[in-house]
Scaffold this active site. Structure first.
Site, mmCIF file in Angstrom:
data_model
loop_
_atom_site.group_PDB
_atom_site.id
_atom_site.type_symbol
_atom_site.label_atom_id
_atom_site.label_comp_id
_atom_site.label_asym_id
_atom_site.label_seq_id
_atom_site.Cartn_x
_atom_site.Cartn_y
_atom_site.Cartn_z
ATOM 1 N N CYS A 80 -82.226 37.260 -5.826
ATOM 2 C CA CYS A 80 -82.091 37.732 -4.677
ATOM 3 C C CYS A 80 -82.097 39.365 -4.700
ATOM 4 C CB CYS A 80 -80.372 37.367 -4.160
ATOM 5 S SG CYS A 80 -80.386 38.005 -2.356
ATOM 6 N N CYS A 104 -85.294 39.232 3.491
ATOM 7 C CA CYS A 104 -85.164 38.507 2.393
ATOM 8 C C CYS A 104 -86.006 39.348 1.298
ATOM 9 C CB CYS A 104 -85.677 37.113 2.303
ATOM 10 S SG CYS A 104 -85.943 36.268 0.625
HETATM 11 N N1 LIG Z 1 -82.349 31.732 -0.438
HETATM 12 C C1 LIG Z 1 -82.891 32.284 -1.911
HETATM 13 C C2 LIG Z 1 -82.205 33.208 -2.344
HETATM 14 C C3 LIG Z 1 -81.782 34.430 -1.516
HETATM 15 C C4 LIG Z 1 -82.965 35.499 -1.579
HETATM 16 C C5 LIG Z 1 -82.560 36.565 -0.902
HETATM 17 N N2 LIG Z 1 -82.186 36.968 0.367
HETATM 18 C C6 LIG Z 1 -83.474 37.793 -1.154
HETATM 19 O O1 LIG Z 1 -83.186 38.896 -0.667
HETATM 20 O O2 LIG Z 1 -84.526 37.797 -2.168
HETATM 21 C C7 LIG Z 1 -83.308 31.124 -2.684
HETATM 22 O O3 LIG Z 1 -82.659 29.811 -2.541
HETATM 23 O O4 LIG Z 1 -84.268 31.166 -3.465
#
Ligand SMILES: N[C@@H](CCC[C@H](N)C(=O)O)C(=O)O
Length: 308
Positions: free
Chosen positions: A87, A237
């Site tokens: 993340c 993200c």
């Molecule tokens: N939902 C993603 C993991 C989280 C990613 C995050 N919000 C970021 O900032 O990179 C997954 O399941 O791969």
């Protein structure tokens, strides 16, 4: 056994991708997917897009092999309780927490994650860096944080992203976790993203995908919305921003490894702005804010957690 004592927690965000932070240095908390989902529930829990458990690498089965290089392991979970490899916004917030708790000195540190080691640079105050990469009022508290995110993997072959009646070709990108990056004409075209967009062929994403919808804002400047695997639509993200940057650079004919020139893109998200650079070795750096907004304790009667 259920914890009889209130369990401390914090809340933080990076470009409004928000997290419950659970300090658990000795790794005594047993976090079931149900417990994580309850904590992240915005109505019945603390509420967040995901959870960051802060545990010593030596005390976590997936962190142990990295303990010599990184004291702390980021045990990241999505808001539905599922585990993810990495993340990007989370690792900045994780580092901000470590700094604030006095567990690391300002400067550089290495964080262990399921996707491997990530080098983090905690810059000084924003005024000292002279950069302003956030649109949010609280976005710069504590200054910007830069993370070496590793190299992107771009498997050959296009996939198709579908939302309702609309379809877009998309680029597969892995940043340790899986992404499908689709260039669209208007961010509104993705609709409300209440359900996960479908991605075909499904075999390209055996573990599911994070899906980014990208528009151009100007030269080397893009914006995107994202539907995250395990969390739904979020306001940002970090790994997605890196995936978007690389996909945009290749589409624009830029490849720093081939050209011998690093490339930086400004990447806007609903919750602010990230700067993403790819160097001539294909290594990607992400710079953005990370803010701790609150701390408190979980009431064990309402949010019981199992401890060893
Ligand atoms: N939902 C993603 C993991 C989280 C990613 C995050 N919000 C970021 O900032 O990179 C997954 O399941 O791969």
């Amino acid at each position: 056994m259920t914890s009889a004592h209130p369990v401390p927690f914090l809340r933080g965000h990076g470009t409004e991708n928000d997290f419950v932070i659970l300090p658990d240095p000795e790794g005594t908390l047993r976090l079931s997917p149900e417990a994580v989902a309850r904590l992240c529930d915005r109505h019945a829990g603390v509420g967040a897009d995901g959870l960051l458990r802060v545990v010593r690498s030596a005390r976590h089965p997936e962190g142990r092999s990295m303990a010599a290089e990184a004291e702390w392991f980021m045990d990241y979970r999505n808001s539905d309780g599922s585990v993810a490899e990495m993340c990007g916004n989370g690792v900045r917030v994780f580092a901000r927490y470590l700094e604030r708790a006095g567990l690391v000195k300002p400067g550089e540190l290495t964080v262990a994650t399921r996707a491997g080691l990530r080098r983090v640079r905690l810059a000084g105050e924003r005024a000292a860096t002279g950069s302003d990469t956030s649109d949010g009022p609280a976005g710069g508290i504590g200054g910007e944080i830069t993370v070496a995110m590793g190299r992107a993997d771009l498997p050959a072959g296009e996939v198709t992203v579908t939302v309702g009646e609309r379809h877009w070709p998309a680029r597969r990108v892995s940043m340790g976790n899986p992404h499908a990056v689709a260039f669209v004409e208007d961010l509104a075209h993705a609709g409300r993203l209440l359900d996960a967009p479908s991605v075909a062929p499904a075999a390209a994403y055996p573990d599911g995908a994070n899906v980014e919808f990208v528009v151009d804002r100007g030269p080397r400047h893009v914006a995107f919305r994202v539907h995250e695997r395990g969390s739904g639509e979020t306001r940002s993200c970090g790994t997605g921003a890196c995936a978007v940057m690389v996909a945009a650079a290749r589409r624009d004919g830029a490849d720093p490894v081939v050209d011998g020139v690093p490339v930086t893109y400004t990447v806007d998200v609903l919750g602010g702005r990230l700067l993403i650079t790819e160097d001539t070795d294909g290594r990607i750096e992400m710079t953005g804010p990370a803010v701790i907004v609150a701390e408190g304790v979980l009431d064990p009667a309402a949010l019981p957690l199992t401890v060893d």
